[in-house]
Write a protein that holds these residues in place. Structure first.
Motif, PDB file in Angstrom:
ATOM      1  N   ALA A  43       0.830  -1.218   0.000  1.00 26.13           N
ATOM      2  CA  ALA A  43       0.000   0.000   0.000  1.00 26.13           C
ATOM      3  C   ALA A  43       0.858   1.259   0.000  1.00 26.13           C
ATOM      4  O   ALA A  43       0.547   2.228  -0.700  1.00 26.13           O
ATOM      5  CB  ALA A  43      -0.942  -0.011   1.201  1.00 26.13           C
TER       6      ALA A  43
ATOM      7  N   HIS B 261       1.037   4.030  -2.994  1.00 24.24           N
ATOM      8  CA  HIS B 261       0.754   5.438  -2.694  1.00 24.24           C
ATOM      9  C   HIS B 261       1.815   6.341  -3.317  1.00 24.24           C
ATOM     10  O   HIS B 261       1.501   7.324  -3.999  1.00 24.24           O
ATOM     11  CB  HIS B 261       0.715   5.631  -1.179  1.00 24.24           C
TER      12      HIS B 261
ATOM     13  N   VAL C 240      -5.413   3.446   0.032  1.00 27.05           N
ATOM     14  CA  VAL C 240      -4.030   3.546  -0.428  1.00 27.05           C
ATOM     15  C   VAL C 240      -3.537   4.988  -0.408  1.00 27.05           C
ATOM     16  O   VAL C 240      -2.403   5.276  -0.013  1.00 27.05           O
ATOM     17  CB  VAL C 240      -3.882   2.946  -1.841  1.00 27.05           C
TER      18      VAL C 240
ATOM     19  N   THR D 264      -4.280  -3.259   5.233  1.00 28.37           N
ATOM     20  CA  THR D 264      -3.822  -3.723   3.922  1.00 28.37           C
ATOM     21  C   THR D 264      -4.776  -3.249   2.821  1.00 28.37           C
ATOM     22  O   THR D 264      -5.408  -4.051   2.133  1.00 28.37           O
ATOM     23  CB  THR D 264      -3.706  -5.256   3.888  1.00 28.37           C
TER      24      THR D 264
ATOM     25  N   ASN E 181      -6.298  -1.911  -0.711  1.00 26.34           N
ATOM     26  CA  ASN E 181      -5.985  -2.103  -2.123  1.00 26.34           C
ATOM     27  C   ASN E 181      -6.482  -0.904  -2.928  1.00 26.34           C
ATOM     28  O   ASN E 181      -7.372  -0.174  -2.484  1.00 26.34           O
ATOM     29  CB  ASN E 181      -6.643  -3.386  -2.651  1.00 26.34           C
TER      30      ASN E 181
END
Length: 242
Positions: free
Chosen positions: A109, A113, A187, A197, A199
């Protein structure tokens, strides 16, 4: 795209991105020529026709070099040969999923980003010229906003009718998502959340409407358009939330 990756020992992640300044009219023409999806059609229908960008009344726009290439606009080579550099503090990250340490952050992640920022996410708030994401910054349906005041800015591709994500108006990049207090981690949050976590979901739609395609284009199908302005490096750092 050429992205350089480095490790660092402080913070969570940061990006350094080569950007160019050119006319909004030139970028809009390239974006229109590059459209390929329903989201593209929707987003373009609500963009100002030019020559002013409809956000700050100016005629220019800042675009990352990677984003310029994505819509077929040629640029001079960057000084270091990369579109941007991503630095990651892997010492405080879980390198696999599921996360092994609940106090650490998700490598995937965080990397996504920072890559998004090299590809073109970000705001021009605080600078002299808007960036591409500012074209989709609203406070009400039909009402764009370009200020650090208030906490009601959100990302929308249909003229502000549908709120896809809330923009960060606090510390950090104003092109990131709001991440203060209880929230569902994403993210592009301005601050990372340990043990989460997320996505890419909204982020994929964001990349799509700023000029990226998720199919391979036909050779020679992208027109090369000149864009003026110098190339400079824009740097942003992301913080961690404990």
């Amino acid at each position: 795209m050429n992205i350089q990756f480095k490790t660092m020992s402080t913070g969570l992640g940061k990006s350094s991105t080569w950007i160019g300044t050119g006319t909004y009219a030139s970028f809009l023409a390239a974006l229109v020529a590059d459209k390929s999806t329903t989201d593209d059609d929707t987003a373009i229908a609500y963009l100002p026709s030019g020559p002013t960008n409809g956000v700050d009344g100016g005629t220019n726009i800042i675009v990352s070099v990677a984003n310029l290439h994505a819509v077929g606009i040629s640029t001079n080579p960057t000084p270091d040969g990369f579109d941007g550099t991503v630095s990651l503090n892997t010492s405080i990250m879980n390198l696999t999923r599921p996360p092994g340490d609940p106090a650490k952050y998700d490598l995937k992640a965080v990397a996504q980003h920072e890559i998004d920022e090299v590809l073109g996410s970000g705001s021009g708030l605080g600078l002299a010229t808007i960036r591409v994401m500012d074209l989709y910054r609203y406070t009400l349906a039909g009402a764009r906003t370009y200020t650090t005041s208030g906490d009601d800015a959100y990302f929308s591709i249909d003229g502000g009718t549908t709120k896809l994500a809330r923009f960060n108006q606090g510390t950090g990049d104003k092109g990131d998502w709001w991440s203060s207090g209880p929230h569902t981690p994403q993210v592009q949050d301005a601050a990372g959340t340990p043990n989460a976590t997320p996505n890419m979901v909204v982020e994929l739609r964001m990349l799509e409407v700023i000029g990226y395609n998720f199919t391979v284009p036909e050779p020679g199908s992208l027109a090369l358009l000149g864009i003026g302005g110098m190339l400079i490096a824009g740097r942003r750092a992301r913080r961690a939330v404990k």
